[in-house]
Structures are given as C-alpha cells and as structure tokens.
Scaffold this active site. Sequence first.
Site, PDB file in Angstrom:
ATOM      1  N   GLY A 126      41.217  26.363  -4.785  1.00  0.00           N
ATOM      2  CA  GLY A 126      40.389  25.788  -3.722  1.00  0.00           C
ATOM      3  C   GLY A 126      40.602  26.497  -2.408  1.00  0.00           C
ATOM      4  O   GLY A 126      41.307  25.993  -1.533  1.00  0.00           O
ATOM      5  N   SER A 128      37.684  28.850  -0.992  1.00  0.00           N
ATOM      6  CA  SER A 128      36.400  29.046  -0.312  1.00  0.00           C
ATOM      7  C   SER A 128      35.840  27.732   0.206  1.00  0.00           C
ATOM      8  O   SER A 128      35.983  26.684  -0.425  1.00  0.00           O
ATOM      9  CB  SER A 128      35.383  29.659  -1.274  1.00  0.00           C
ATOM     10  OG  SER A 128      35.872  30.847  -1.815  1.00  0.00           O
ATOM     11  N   SER A 160      36.176  27.660  -9.434  1.00  0.00           N
ATOM     12  CA  SER A 160      35.918  27.922 -10.864  1.00  0.00           C
ATOM     13  C   SER A 160      36.569  26.856 -11.734  1.00  0.00           C
ATOM     14  O   SER A 160      37.759  26.566 -11.588  1.00  0.00           O
ATOM     15  CB  SER A 160      36.474  29.284 -11.267  1.00  0.00           C
ATOM     16  OG  SER A 160      35.815  30.304 -10.592  1.00  0.00           O
ATOM     17  N   GLU A 243      46.127  38.261  -7.726  1.00  0.00           N
ATOM     18  CA  GLU A 243      44.751  38.226  -8.220  1.00  0.00           C
ATOM     19  C   GLU A 243      44.134  39.630  -8.232  1.00  0.00           C
ATOM     20  O   GLU A 243      43.438  40.009  -9.155  1.00  0.00           O
ATOM     21  CB  GLU A 243      43.929  37.294  -7.312  1.00  0.00           C
ATOM     22  CG  GLU A 243      42.560  36.968  -7.840  1.00  0.00           C
ATOM     23  CD  GLU A 243      41.898  35.828  -7.079  1.00  0.00           C
ATOM     24  OE1 GLU A 243      42.281  35.566  -5.920  1.00  0.00           O
ATOM     25  OE2 GLU A 243      40.983  35.202  -7.633  1.00  0.00           O
ATOM     26  N   ASN A 369      34.177  43.296  -2.691  1.00  0.00           N
ATOM     27  CA  ASN A 369      34.584  44.700  -2.613  1.00  0.00           C
ATOM     28  C   ASN A 369      34.403  45.273  -1.215  1.00  0.00           C
ATOM     29  O   ASN A 369      35.125  46.199  -0.826  1.00  0.00           O
ATOM     30  CB  ASN A 369      33.815  45.518  -3.660  1.00  0.00           C
ATOM     31  CG  ASN A 369      34.387  45.272  -5.049  1.00  0.00           C
ATOM     32  OD1 ASN A 369      35.204  44.370  -5.244  1.00  0.00           O
ATOM     33  ND2 ASN A 369      33.966  46.077  -6.014  1.00  0.00           N
ATOM     34  N   GLU A 370      33.454  44.698  -0.449  1.00  0.00           N
ATOM     35  CA  GLU A 370      33.325  45.168   0.938  1.00  0.00           C
ATOM     36  C   GLU A 370      34.611  44.845   1.704  1.00  0.00           C
ATOM     37  O   GLU A 370      35.129  45.661   2.467  1.00  0.00           O
ATOM     38  CB  GLU A 370      32.126  44.496   1.641  1.00  0.00           C
ATOM     39  CG  GLU A 370      30.756  44.960   1.159  1.00  0.00           C
ATOM     40  CD  GLU A 370      30.337  44.308  -0.160  1.00  0.00           C
ATOM     41  OE1 GLU A 370      30.974  43.320  -0.577  1.00  0.00           O
ATOM     42  OE2 GLU A 370      29.372  44.801  -0.779  1.00  0.00           O
TER      43      GLU A 370
HETATM   44  C1  LIG Z   1      32.530  34.099 -10.401  1.00  0.00           C
HETATM   45  C2  LIG Z   1      33.113  33.588  -9.108  1.00  0.00           C
HETATM   46  C3  LIG Z   1      34.217  32.762  -9.151  1.00  0.00           C
HETATM   47  C4  LIG Z   1      34.758  32.256  -7.958  1.00  0.00           C
HETATM   48  N1  LIG Z   1      35.810  31.389  -8.046  1.00  0.00           N
HETATM   49  C5  LIG Z   1      36.339  30.873  -6.912  1.00  0.00           C
HETATM   50  C6  LIG Z   1      37.419  29.928  -6.999  1.00  0.00           C
HETATM   51  O1  LIG Z   1      37.863  29.563  -8.089  1.00  0.00           O
HETATM   52  N2  LIG Z   1      37.911  29.422  -5.847  1.00  0.00           N
HETATM   53  C7  LIG Z   1      37.441  29.796  -4.630  1.00  0.00           C
HETATM   54  O2  LIG Z   1      37.973  29.338  -3.633  1.00  0.00           O
HETATM   55  N3  LIG Z   1      36.392  30.672  -4.507  1.00  0.00           N
HETATM   56  C8  LIG Z   1      35.848  31.206  -5.631  1.00  0.00           C
HETATM   57  N4  LIG Z   1      34.771  32.083  -5.540  1.00  0.00           N
HETATM   58  C9  LIG Z   1      34.192  32.353  -4.235  1.00  0.00           C
HETATM   59  C10 LIG Z   1      34.477  33.746  -3.709  1.00  0.00           C
HETATM   60  O3  LIG Z   1      35.835  33.864  -3.332  1.00  0.00           O
HETATM   61  C11 LIG Z   1      33.539  33.998  -2.537  1.00  0.00           C
HETATM   62  O4  LIG Z   1      32.209  34.011  -3.058  1.00  0.00           O
HETATM   63  C12 LIG Z   1      33.822  35.316  -1.850  1.00  0.00           C
HETATM   64  O5  LIG Z   1      35.054  35.279  -1.178  1.00  0.00           O
HETATM   65  C13 LIG Z   1      32.721  35.672  -0.841  1.00  0.00           C
HETATM   66  O6  LIG Z   1      32.492  34.614   0.050  1.00  0.00           O
HETATM   67  P1  LIG Z   1      31.012  34.047   0.304  1.00  0.00           P
HETATM   68  O7  LIG Z   1      30.398  33.762  -1.031  1.00  0.00           O
HETATM   69  O8  LIG Z   1      31.134  32.936   1.281  1.00  0.00           O
HETATM   70  O9  LIG Z   1      30.201  35.278   0.917  1.00  0.00           O
HETATM   71  P2  LIG Z   1      30.263  35.756   2.416  1.00  0.00           P
HETATM   72  O10 LIG Z   1      31.656  35.778   2.894  1.00  0.00           O
HETATM   73  O11 LIG Z   1      29.263  34.976   3.198  1.00  0.00           O
HETATM   74  O12 LIG Z   1      29.774  37.265   2.281  1.00  0.00           O
HETATM   75  C14 LIG Z   1      28.394  37.620   2.108  1.00  0.00           C
HETATM   76  C15 LIG Z   1      28.298  39.150   2.078  1.00  0.00           C
HETATM   77  O13 LIG Z   1      28.751  39.695   3.331  1.00  0.00           O
HETATM   78  C16 LIG Z   1      29.792  40.644   3.123  1.00  0.00           C
HETATM   79  N5  LIG Z   1      30.773  40.558   4.206  1.00  0.00           N
HETATM   80  C17 LIG Z   1      31.297  39.431   4.748  1.00  0.00           C
HETATM   81  N6  LIG Z   1      32.193  39.741   5.705  1.00  0.00           N
HETATM   82  C18 LIG Z   1      32.254  41.101   5.763  1.00  0.00           C
HETATM   83  C19 LIG Z   1      33.015  42.013   6.532  1.00  0.00           C
HETATM   84  N7  LIG Z   1      33.904  41.608   7.461  1.00  0.00           N
HETATM   85  N8  LIG Z   1      32.824  43.342   6.328  1.00  0.00           N
HETATM   86  C20 LIG Z   1      31.937  43.777   5.376  1.00  0.00           C
HETATM   87  N9  LIG Z   1      31.188  42.944   4.624  1.00  0.00           N
HETATM   88  C21 LIG Z   1      31.344  41.628   4.802  1.00  0.00           C
HETATM   89  C22 LIG Z   1      30.429  40.231   1.803  1.00  0.00           C
HETATM   90  O14 LIG Z   1      31.102  41.319   1.193  1.00  0.00           O
HETATM   91  C23 LIG Z   1      29.224  39.769   1.002  1.00  0.00           C
HETATM   92  O15 LIG Z   1      28.562  40.873   0.436  1.00  0.00           O
HETATM   93  C24 LIG Z   1      34.202  32.610  -6.703  1.00  0.00           C
HETATM   94  C25 LIG Z   1      33.090  33.463  -6.659  1.00  0.00           C
HETATM   95  C26 LIG Z   1      32.541  33.939  -7.844  1.00  0.00           C
HETATM   96  C27 LIG Z   1      31.330  34.843  -7.753  1.00  0.00           C
END
Ligand SMILES: Cc1cc2nc3c(=O)[nH]c(=O)nc-3n(C[C@H](O)[C@H](O)[C@H](O)COP(=O)(O)OP(=O)(O)OC[C@H]3O[C@@H](n4cnc5c(N)ncnc54)[C@H](O)[C@@H]3O)c2cc1C
Length: 386
Positions: A126, A128, A160, A243, A369-370
């Site tokens: 937990g 995000s 997840s 991780e 990856n960004e």
């Molecule tokens: C299959 C899967 C399983 C997951 N499981 C979990 C889980 O169990 N627990 C949990 O807590 N979370 C989980 N997540 C969430 C995951 O950690 C987040 O989706 C991830 O960290 C990205 O955050 P966001 O979705 O809020 O996107 P955002 O942070 O809003 O990002 C959107 C886009 O902007 C880019 N971006 C943002 N900031 C920057 C920067 N400073 N420089 C360059 N680019 C940037 C990102 O790379 C992305 O392409 C999971 C996600 C997936 C897809």
Amino acid sequence: MNLSFSPAEEGFRREVRDWMEANVPRTRLPSMDTAAGFAAHRQWERTLNGGGFAMVSWPREYGGRGANLLEWLIFEEEYWRAGAPGRVNQNGIFLLGPTLMEYGTAEQKARFLPRMASGEEIWAQGWSEPNAGSDMAAIRANARADGDEFVLNGQKTWSSRAAFADWLFGIFRTDPESKRHQGLTFVLVPLDTPGVTVRPIAQLDGETGFAEVFFDEVRVPRWNQLGKLGEGWKVAMATAGFERGLMLRSPARFQATAARLVELYRRHASEADPSLRDAVVRAWTNAEAYCLNTYRTATRLIAGGSIGAEASLNKIFWSEMDVHMHETALAILDARAELLPHASAAGDVGDWLDGFYFSLAGPIYAGTNEIQRNVIAERLLGLPRS
Ligand SMILES: Cc1cc2nc3c(=O)[nH]c(=O)nc-3n(C[C@H](O)[C@H](O)[C@H](O)COP(=O)(O)OP(=O)(O)OC[C@H]3O[C@@H](n4cnc5c(N)ncnc54)[C@H](O)[C@@H]3O)c2cc1C
C-alpha cells in the site's frame, strides 16, 4: 573466474528439480486475480512450504533453508523450468520479508515471517495514492498516534491482489506538519480491521487484480510500526531496492519466456517473416545476458557488496526485455495472436496475448521506467536535476 557450479550446488539443483517434477500441478491454476485462483495459489504456497521451498534464502528459523543468493538463483531456474505457478505472496516473500529482516524487531520477525512463508498470511503493498504514484513523497494517508495505537485515515490505490490479501504494508504520514520524505512511517495493517474498506478495481478482463483501500479511523497497535517513527521513507526505499534489484524478477523467468519464444519461432519458421529470427535471437541473448549479470551481482553481494541505484538499471532492462519478447511472439503468431486460447482457430497461441498485456505493466510498476532513468541520471551518472 570459475563459472561452474560446485557439487553441493548441483546436488541442490537436483533436489529442487526432483521435488518440482513430483509436486508442480499438472494443470495450470486459475488466475490469482480471481477468488478461486487466489485460493489455489495460496494452497500452492502451502505445498511449497511443506517441501521446505517457500523461500530458500531465508534463515531456517523463519521457514527458509539458509541458502545463499547463488542457490536462490538455482532454485528460481528450476522453478521456472518446471512451469510452477506464480507466487501469490510475492509482496510478502520477496519485498516485505527481506525488509523485515533488516528493520524488524525480533518479535516482529518471529510473528510475521513464518506465516508469510507458509502462505497463511498474504500481503498487499500500500504505497500508491491517487495523487502519489511516481511522486510517492506526496503521500497524504496518515497515522495519528493515540496511546499505544495508530489511527489511520486516507486512501491507497493500485494495491495488487489487495482484494483477497490478509495484510497490507504501507507508508503513512505520522507528522502532520512534515513535508515530502520526512515524517512518514512504515506500518503493517491487517485488512480485516474495522474501518478498512477494500474496493476491488476490475481490469479490462473483469478480474480484480487491484484494489483501492480506504482507511477510516482504523486502529492498529503501534507495535505494527516497522523501523523508526518518521523514518518510513528509508524503510520503503529498502523495500523498493529489493523490488527493483534481484528478487522480484529473477532471470529464470525471462529465460523460460525466451525458450518458449524460440520454440514458437521454430514451429512457425516457414511462414514467419525472416526478420523475426533476429528478434528471437536478441530476446534469447538478452535473457542470457541478464542472467550472467545477475550472477555477477549475486557474487558481489555474497562477497559483502551492496546494491544501490544500479537496481534501476536491472528494472529497466528486464521490463523492456519482457515487452520485446512478447511483441516478437505476437508478430510470429501474426493475426492469430489476438485469438483467445479457447477459440477454434487459436492453434498454439497459448497465453502470449495475456503475457503481452502484463508485460506492458512492467515499465510502470515498481516505479516507472522514466523515474528509474531519473535515478540513473542523478545517482549513477551524477547529472544535474535540470
Ligand atoms: C501491474 C501494476 C501493479 C501495481 N501494484 C501496486 C501495488 O501493489 N501497490 C502500490 O502501491 N502500487 C502499485 N502499482 C502502482 C504503481 O506503483 C504506479 O502506477 C506507479 O508508481 C506510477 O504512478 P501513477 O500511476 O500515479 O502515474 P504517475 O506518477 O501519475 O505518472 C504518469 C506518467 O508520468 C511520468 N512521470 C511522473 N513523474 C515523472 C518525473 N519526475 N520524470 C519523468 N516522468 C515522470 C511517469 O513515468 C508516467 O509515465 C501498480 C501498478 C501496476 C501497473
């Protein structure tokens, strides 16, 4: 340099291989993102634990075998070779477990690790929140100290398998005046505590692989704090290191995919675009390269080294390799790739399409990856932030 395994390591490999051959379920388990599949995968964790294979690298007292990292890699090779089911408790055994070993008290280790190894307690992560994904330091879910309890409020998302899990580990803001990385604390929360609402998020295929988790005046003992008060960021970064580093995605997983890809190409070589042969070879060599690099890192760690920001390189490498391998498989299968396995004309499409969709998530989860590229730029290459 000695690239061969010792007789003891070969013996361990044989033992794992024999056990897997005798115990891996003959038919594929249902998806762990469904209630039935989750239960079946939990049962598999019990079976693994019964054989002493739940988490071979853990100390014996916590349900492991005290294996070193090389033996763990051997175990993984045999695990994937046998086509064994995915690990439903990967958040526990691969991420929280090692973190508990580093930051937990003796009582916390004794309480949580054996039940984690046996699959009795399955963990969700937990971190995000709706406005704190990549920018995790923006976390707003909070924990208020009240006597010997924390009172939790707020929301987590994209957790997840939280729809079915027993416990959640998360970071919460314990100092309301704090900013960013300061004032956060790592807390362990039973998901059946009053005030916790787990709302499943259905994916495109209808399965609930994720959940949002809401906390409304949720009381947990302060004993559930992992690491020091206000130092949750440091603890969470250790978890993130596991991780992105060696644990979550061992090379054997990708070597197994590469081997299946080679077989797929062989079956379709006569009709496949010849340029795909190069893509197949690249997939295979990338998987081997990742394996050799992981062995190099493991050897360094065994010799007392540590893994830091270079874990981000691993994460980018395996996630991009996985997408590339699945794209190649879909190109080999051509138009049939879009058929579901039970369609009458599906032939040998198998689960490549499903794997492709999941591979697309690789560059997002465990930190996008960004963000990994930012880490590499700043911490490995020493480039300025702007
Ligand atoms: C299959 C899967 C399983 C997951 N499981 C979990 C889980 O169990 N627990 C949990 O807590 N979370 C989980 N997540 C969430 C995951 O950690 C987040 O989706 C991830 O960290 C990205 O955050 P966001 O979705 O809020 O996107 P955002 O942070 O809003 O990002 C959107 C886009 O902007 C880019 N971006 C943002 N900031 C920057 C920067 N400073 N420089 C360059 N680019 C940037 C990102 O790379 C992305 O392409 C999971 C996600 C997936 C897809």
